[in-house]
Design an enzyme around this catalytic site. Sequence first.
Site, PDB file in Angstrom:
ATOM      1  N   GLU A 194       0.805  -1.220   0.000  1.00 41.38           N
ATOM      2  CA  GLU A 194       0.000   0.000   0.000  1.00 41.38           C
ATOM      3  C   GLU A 194       0.838   1.270   0.000  1.00 41.38           C
ATOM      4  O   GLU A 194       0.398   2.315  -0.467  1.00 41.38           O
ATOM      5  CB  GLU A 194      -0.932   0.018   1.214  1.00 41.38           C
ATOM      6  CG  GLU A 194      -2.118  -0.910   1.091  1.00 41.38           C
ATOM      7  CD  GLU A 194      -3.097  -0.727   2.234  1.00 41.38           C
ATOM      8  OE1 GLU A 194      -3.257   0.425   2.707  1.00 41.38           O
ATOM      9  OE2 GLU A 194      -3.706  -1.726   2.659  1.00 41.38           O
ATOM     10  N   SER A 195       2.031   1.181   0.541  1.00 41.58           N
ATOM     11  CA  SER A 195       2.889   2.364   0.607  1.00 41.58           C
ATOM     12  C   SER A 195       3.426   2.780  -0.757  1.00 41.58           C
ATOM     13  O   SER A 195       3.997   3.867  -0.899  1.00 41.58           O
ATOM     14  CB  SER A 195       4.059   2.108   1.559  1.00 41.58           C
ATOM     15  OG  SER A 195       4.733   0.917   1.197  1.00 41.58           O
TER      16      SER A 195
END
Length: 251
Positions: free
Chosen positions: A50-51
Amino acid sequence: MEYTDTELMVTAAAEQLEDDDSVLVGIGVPNLACNLAKRNHAPNLEMIYESGTIGSNPSSLPLSVGDPVLASGAVGVESMFNGFSYYLQGGRIDVGFLGGAQVDKYGNINSTVIGDYDDPAVRLPGSGGACEIASNAHRTIIISPLEQRRFPEEVDFVTSPGYLDAETDRADLGLRGGPDAVITDKAIMGFDDDGEMIVERLHPGVTEDDVQAATGWEIQFADDIERTREPTDDELRLIREELDPDGVYLD
């Protein structure tokens, strides 16, 4: 070698992944499962976090999606905006891993509130990226221990859509994919043509009565139900010695 319920869930989840899959990976059991699959049968698995790290190949266990170990050795690093818009909403993610406080018979997930939304008994962290993953990945894999409080017939709040009410077509709402498998500590479930959860595999030593007692509705069982295979010694060695040697998630 003896194994724990968590280790069995890791190997069972890893089996759901195919070579060349692009996977939006979560921390914890999903991370262990993806890295196990990549080392065993899916060397071309593309892990995305997700980063914004694309094609991650962590040399040690990441403790969060923002852990720098995910960026070192990655194919690329994108902004979170690009990760969710270009990759996820653009239909470029094959598999997403999800969990939550509640999962119902149609694979809807609640991670928002327990009880009434306006006056909840418990207020939970909320969606994060879970709703986007459930809505846009081509298939989702849900991982959760099997307990009645976690698996009610109907969730208190739909944070991440599964097959909704089994009457509304996901495609009519512009949603891709849907839940493909539910990995628990007692069994592995899939979904029938109507979008209802069905038990496809029982773990070693687990009975249908055990599964029913831990489920909040009268769950279906496949006619040709199978047994989950046990983890191999080599898989257990990889999990314990290389992927999570300090037992951060295994314990």
